[in-house]
Design an enzyme around this catalytic site. Structure first.
Site, PDB file in Angstrom:
ATOM      1  N   TRP A  59      -7.638  -6.360   5.752  1.00 43.69           N
ATOM      2  CA  TRP A  59      -6.274  -6.856   5.613  1.00 43.69           C
ATOM      3  C   TRP A  59      -6.070  -7.973   6.640  1.00 43.69           C
ATOM      4  O   TRP A  59      -6.647  -7.950   7.727  1.00 43.69           O
ATOM      5  CB  TRP A  59      -5.275  -5.735   5.878  1.00 43.69           C
ATOM      6  CG  TRP A  59      -5.292  -4.632   4.873  1.00 43.69           C
ATOM      7  CD1 TRP A  59      -6.070  -3.515   4.901  1.00 43.69           C
ATOM      8  CD2 TRP A  59      -4.483  -4.516   3.695  1.00 43.69           C
ATOM      9  NE1 TRP A  59      -5.800  -2.709   3.817  1.00 43.69           N
ATOM     10  CE2 TRP A  59      -4.833  -3.307   3.062  1.00 43.69           C
ATOM     11  CE3 TRP A  59      -3.492  -5.327   3.121  1.00 43.69           C
ATOM     12  CZ2 TRP A  59      -4.228  -2.877   1.880  1.00 43.69           C
ATOM     13  CZ3 TRP A  59      -2.894  -4.906   1.952  1.00 43.69           C
ATOM     14  CH2 TRP A  59      -3.265  -3.695   1.331  1.00 43.69           C
ATOM     15  N   TYR A  70      -5.447   6.684  -9.032  1.00 47.95           N
ATOM     16  CA  TYR A  70      -6.667   5.929  -8.730  1.00 47.95           C
ATOM     17  C   TYR A  70      -7.852   6.500  -9.496  1.00 47.95           C
ATOM     18  O   TYR A  70      -8.737   5.764  -9.937  1.00 47.95           O
ATOM     19  CB  TYR A  70      -6.959   5.975  -7.222  1.00 47.95           C
ATOM     20  CG  TYR A  70      -6.043   5.108  -6.405  1.00 47.95           C
ATOM     21  CD1 TYR A  70      -6.405   3.811  -6.038  1.00 47.95           C
ATOM     22  CD2 TYR A  70      -4.789   5.579  -5.990  1.00 47.95           C
ATOM     23  CE1 TYR A  70      -5.565   3.012  -5.285  1.00 47.95           C
ATOM     24  CE2 TYR A  70      -3.935   4.791  -5.246  1.00 47.95           C
ATOM     25  CZ  TYR A  70      -4.332   3.502  -4.885  1.00 47.95           C
ATOM     26  OH  TYR A  70      -3.479   2.707  -4.141  1.00 47.95           O
ATOM     27  N   THR A  96      -8.413   0.120   6.822  1.00 45.43           N
ATOM     28  CA  THR A  96      -7.283   0.596   6.030  1.00 45.43           C
ATOM     29  C   THR A  96      -5.962   0.515   6.786  1.00 45.43           C
ATOM     30  O   THR A  96      -5.924   0.484   8.014  1.00 45.43           O
ATOM     31  CB  THR A  96      -7.509   2.054   5.595  1.00 45.43           C
ATOM     32  OG1 THR A  96      -7.589   2.883   6.763  1.00 45.43           O
ATOM     33  CG2 THR A  96      -8.792   2.195   4.777  1.00 45.43           C
ATOM     34  N   VAL A  97      -4.887   0.463   6.013  1.00 45.30           N
ATOM     35  CA  VAL A  97      -3.527   0.617   6.519  1.00 45.30           C
ATOM     36  C   VAL A  97      -2.978   1.917   5.930  1.00 45.30           C
ATOM     37  O   VAL A  97      -3.390   2.325   4.851  1.00 45.30           O
ATOM     38  CB  VAL A  97      -2.628  -0.579   6.120  1.00 45.30           C
ATOM     39  CG1 VAL A  97      -3.027  -1.821   6.865  1.00 45.30           C
ATOM     40  CG2 VAL A  97      -2.655  -0.823   4.603  1.00 45.30           C
ATOM     41  N   CYS A 145       0.825  -1.205   0.000  1.00 47.00           N
ATOM     42  CA  CYS A 145       0.000   0.000   0.000  1.00 47.00           C
ATOM     43  C   CYS A 145       0.862   1.260   0.000  1.00 47.00           C
ATOM     44  O   CYS A 145       1.727   1.415   0.867  1.00 47.00           O
ATOM     45  CB  CYS A 145      -0.894  -0.020   1.231  1.00 47.00           C
ATOM     46  SG  CYS A 145      -1.785   1.517   1.537  1.00 47.00           S
TER      47      CYS A 145
END
Length: 338
Positions: free
Chosen positions: A77, A175, A111-112, A44
Site C-alpha cells: 500500500w 473472497y 496489509t492494512v 479495505c
C-alpha cells in the site's frame, strides 16, 4: 495473503504480526497517547473495522491515522493521497517501509490495518482481529466520555462465537467465491456464503443487533462486508444470488448501522470500488470501474427502531468526524453516486 489449495479453494494466510499494544506493555509496547499511528485504507474491509472502532471509542486524539490510497501494487500500500506521496507523520512513501524497519525483508503481505510506532517508524502489529478488541479493552483509559461497550465482558463468549462464524463464512466467504480456482470450489463457497447470510438474516429478524441489545464488535465486523456487497461482491466476486438490497432484513440492518455515526461517515464507496476493480486485474483485466449502483438508498428509512435496542447502550454517539478525516464529498451515499 492468499493461496490456492489443490481443489481450487481460496485460503487466506492468517499469520499476522501478533505483537500487542497493551495497558501493561507486556509485549514492549505500552498504550501511550500519541505514540502510535493507525495506518489504514478506506477501501479495505479489515481496515474499515479499525476506523469505525477508533471513531466510536473516541480514540482520535490519542491515536493518529494515516490513509493509504485505494490501489496498491503486488507489494505494498502507498501514501499516494498525501502531498508528495509521503505519510505526513511517518515520512515514508510505502507502508512496507514500516514493516521492513521492524522485520527486514518481511516475507508476507503488507496489509492494512497496521499499528506503527511513531517513535521508531516500525510496524507493531497487523493482527486486525485482535487490534480492534484491544482498542476496546486495553485503551479504556483514553476512551471518550460516553464511549460504547463494544466488547462487554458478559457477552464476550457469544460475540466471539458469532464473529468467528461471520469471519469464516461471510467476511472471508465473499473472497472464497471471488477467488475460487474451479467451478466446484466456487459452487461450494457460494453455498456456504448464502447459508451464512440466511443465518444472520434470521437472527436479525428478531433482534436489532447481533449480540445483546447494543452495537458490539460483531456488528462492526459484519457491516464492512455488507457495505461492500452491492458495489463489489455481488458482481466482481460473483456473489449474486441476491443483492443486499434484495435481502430485506440485512438491507434494513445495514442501513440502520450506516445511518449511525461512525459507520456511514467512515465508508468511502468510490475508493472501495476503485480498489477491487483496479487491483484485482486477474478477475477484472480491463480494470474498468463500474458507475453503479445508485447508493442514495442507503439513507432511506430502515424501521429497525421497532425492534428496540440502544445503539450505544448507556453511552452516546461520537461527535463530528475530525477535520481532515472526513470521507471526501461525493464518495459516500449522500451524493447518490456509485
Amino acid at each position: 495473503m492468499a493461496s490456492y489449495l489443490a481443489g481450487g479453494d481460496f485460503t487466506r494466510d492468517t499469520q499476522y504480526i501478533s505483537t500487542r499494544i497493551t495497558a501493561d506493555g507486556r509485549d514492549g509496547y505500552p498504550v501511550e497517547p500519541g505514540r502510535y499511528r493507525l495506518v489504514v485504507a478506506r477501501a479495505c474491509p479489515w481496515a474499515n473495522r479499525a476506523i469505525i472502532v477508533r471513531r466510536l471509542l473516541g480514540l482520535e486524539k490519542v491515536m493518529s491515522m494515516g490513509l493509504c490510497g485505494p490501489t496498491h501494487d503486488q507489494r505494498s500500500w502507498t501514501f499516494d493521497l498525501d502531498p508528495g506521496g509521503l505519510d505526513p507523520v511517518l515520512k515514508i512513501p510505502r507502508l512496507q517501509d514500516a514493516y521492513f524497519k521492524r522485520i527486514p525483508d518481511y516475507p508476507k503481505g503488507i496489509t492494512v490495518p497496521a499499528m506503527v510506532d511513531v517513535t521508531t517508524g516500525e510496524v507493531v502489529t497487523n493482527d486486525f482481529a485482535q487490534m480492534t478488541l484491544d482498542f476496546s479493552t486495553e485503551w479504556t483509559a483514553y476512551h471518550r466520555d460516553g464511549a460504547p461497550q463494544l466488547y462487554p465482558e458478559p457477552l464476550r463468549a457469544e460475540i466471539d462465537e458469532v464473529a468467528r462464524r461471520i469471519y469464516t463464512e461471510i467476511n472471508n466467504g465473499v473472497y472464497r467465491c471471488g477467488f475460487a480456482g474451479t467451478q466446484q470450489a466456487y459452487d461450494a463457497a457460494y453455498g456456504r456464503l448464502f447459508a451464512a447470510l440466511d443465518w444472520v438474516s434470521d437472527r436479525l429478524s428478531r433482534q436489532r443487533y447481533l449480540v445483546g441489545d447494543t452495537i458490539t464488535e460483531a456488528d462492526v465486523r459484519l457491516f464492512t462486508t455488507l457495505a461492500r456487497f452491492d458495489p463489489v461482491y455481488h458482481g466482481h466476486f460473483k456473489c449474486n444470488r441476491q443483492k443486499l438490497a434484495e435481502m430485506p432484513v440485512l438491507w434494513a440492518y445495514a442501513r440502520d448501522l450506516f445511518q449511525t455515526p461512525g459507520f456511514g461517515d467512515t465508508t468511502d464507496f468510490v475508493q472501495i470500488k476503485q480498489h477491487y476493480y483496479i487491483v484485482h486485474a486477474d478477475i477484472n483485466p480491463s480494470r474498468i470501474v463500474p458507475d453503479g449502483p445508485d447508493l442514495a438508498n442507503w439513507l432511506s428509512p430502515h424501521g429497525r427502531e421497532a425492534l428496540g435496542g440502544r445503539p450505544f447502550g448507556d453511552g452516546t454517539p461520537p461527535g463530528p468526524v475530525p477535520a481532515g478525516e472526513q470521507v471526501p464529498a461525493g464518495h459516500g451515499a449522500q451524493s447518490g453516486e456509485g
